[in-house]
Design a protein around this motif. Sequence first.
Motif, short mmCIF file in Angstrom:
data_model
loop_
_atom_site.label_atom_id
_atom_site.label_comp_id
_atom_site.label_asym_id
_atom_site.label_seq_id
_atom_site.Cartn_x
_atom_site.Cartn_y
_atom_site.Cartn_z
N ALA A 65 0.14 6.53 11.62
CA ALA A 65 -1.28 6.29 11.30
C ALA A 65 -1.70 4.89 11.69
O ALA A 65 -2.81 4.68 12.21
N SER A 99 -0.97 0.37 3.83
CA SER A 99 -2.38 0.45 3.43
C SER A 99 -3.21 -0.73 3.92
O SER A 99 -4.44 -0.68 3.89
N TYR A 183 2.47 7.52 2.48
CA TYR A 183 1.88 8.82 2.15
C TYR A 183 1.20 9.46 3.35
O TYR A 183 1.45 10.63 3.66
N ILE A 184 0.35 8.72 4.04
CA ILE A 184 -0.38 9.29 5.17
C ILE A 184 0.58 9.68 6.30
O ILE A 184 0.44 10.75 6.91
N TYR A 221 -4.84 16.39 3.42
CA TYR A 221 -4.90 15.84 4.78
C TYR A 221 -6.15 16.32 5.50
O TYR A 221 -6.81 15.54 6.21
N ILE A 224 -9.11 14.41 4.10
CA ILE A 224 -9.18 13.05 4.65
C ILE A 224 -9.75 13.06 6.06
O ILE A 224 -10.63 12.25 6.39
N LEU A 241 -7.38 6.54 8.82
CA LEU A 241 -6.41 7.21 7.95
C LEU A 241 -5.83 6.26 6.93
O LEU A 241 -5.64 6.61 5.76
N GLU A 245 -4.65 5.47 2.20
CA GLU A 245 -3.21 5.35 1.92
C GLU A 245 -2.91 5.21 0.43
O GLU A 245 -1.93 5.76 -0.07
N GLN A 248 -3.32 8.53 -3.07
CA GLN A 248 -2.54 9.76 -3.13
C GLN A 248 -2.77 10.54 -4.43
O GLN A 248 -3.11 11.73 -4.41
#
Length: 469
Positions: A65, A99, A183-184, A221, A224, A241, A245, A248
């Motif tokens: 990402a 992030s 996470y992403i 997802y 987002i 994206l 982050e 979540q």
Amino acid sequence: MAVKFGVPPEGVRIRSLVEERLKQAMADGGGKVTVEWRGEQKHLHVISMPVDMLYFNPDTHRIRAQRTLDPERNRALEEEPWSEPAQTYLHSLLRCRPSNPNQTDPDYIALRDELADFGQKEPGIISPDGILVDGNTRCAALKDLGIKDIRVGVLPADTSRRDINSVELALQLRRDKRREYSYINRLMAIEEELREGRREEDVARDFNIKKTTLHQDRWVYQLINDAIGRSRTGSGAELRLVDFEDHQEKLRELHRDYTKLSKTDPDAADQLKESRLAMVVLNYPKTTVRLAEADFHRRYLDERLPDELRPAAQQSAAVSIPGLAGVQIPDATAAVKTTRALTDALLQAKAASQAVGKLEAPAVAEADALIKSARKTFDVAVKMAGQNAQLQKRQVAVPERLTDAADYVNQCAAEFAEAKAKRALDEDAFDDALITLRASLMRLAKQAGRTFSSPGDGVAWLLDATQVK
């Protein structure tokens, strides 16, 4: 057929050195590392290689990402992944906080310090041509520390691009890995595996999650990506994206509540989704986002919105169904459209407020002011929703307490006979407990007697039983 990587510029020289050192490792009976290889366990010999000869993996999921944040450098990475600019870009991304790529990741600092203090414990993995499959971050840290060599296991000579991605993923998903995917990047890795044609059951197993969790992650997802599309402004600014982050848990909880409500009231579920997405954009904590129910916009926001945030009047309309001539169904209700329009405005304002250097300064300042105005309005709405939630909680708590007490009394009655039959009943203690219960009921009766001028059957019984008038 698996796609082959292009051979890096120094690939032939690297392969020659790798083969030479592998022969020596086999002769010496050196250490090995085990990996999942095409569905089986494979033991790879470990050798030492110069860090400056190896290449960071341009396909690594760890920074998938983040690499898109600089379109120009990302384009160079796609077109010439082995070039010095591309490899330098990968090196910098491996240090970054997922992030916030402008900050160094604390986990990276911890890994670097551990390598400095104790040296390399676990070997990395490379392809025969010197592409790092596992250990990209360790190699970056070793380079930063000025350490010349890294210990690595070597994959077989016929390693493909798909093999590299599969081995990296399998190693990363082991529970003992120190620095997990963000996470992403994890969501992106799941989608990539599914696009390869793998079954959901197999992907869920590889990621150590239930199939229901996989469905939840895919929904988030998609949400987002839809939000990013909706954030795109006429000037080209859009959210990224990585901007999602740190959200979540908020988004997973949104999925749970949306899915539950959509079974009985799809329109209400859509309004809940839009209001909560707006609050995610405004960076409210999870406990505050939770206050936004389906009626949040109507009850708490609508009358407080300033003119610059108030959506234009929305109307429901009919839409045609492709392939069914003359058949039309209503689209979203006016209430859903209104809530969605506000969220769209906030998504676009957030994107513009972060586009420093891409948009003119006045446009960025205007968007930032709009976000601040929205936050101020939402603060008041959230306060009102919170007060009502607490009031409702108190109203429900009183009868629930009595219901719980009744359950305990019922349990006591069931155990009383058994205790008596076994001659295990402490009669004095039982009597003392009843006196305590009577005092409690009397306190409750006094409160009820002051409250109800025309008591119902239950309150009347309580007053009579305790002789409170």
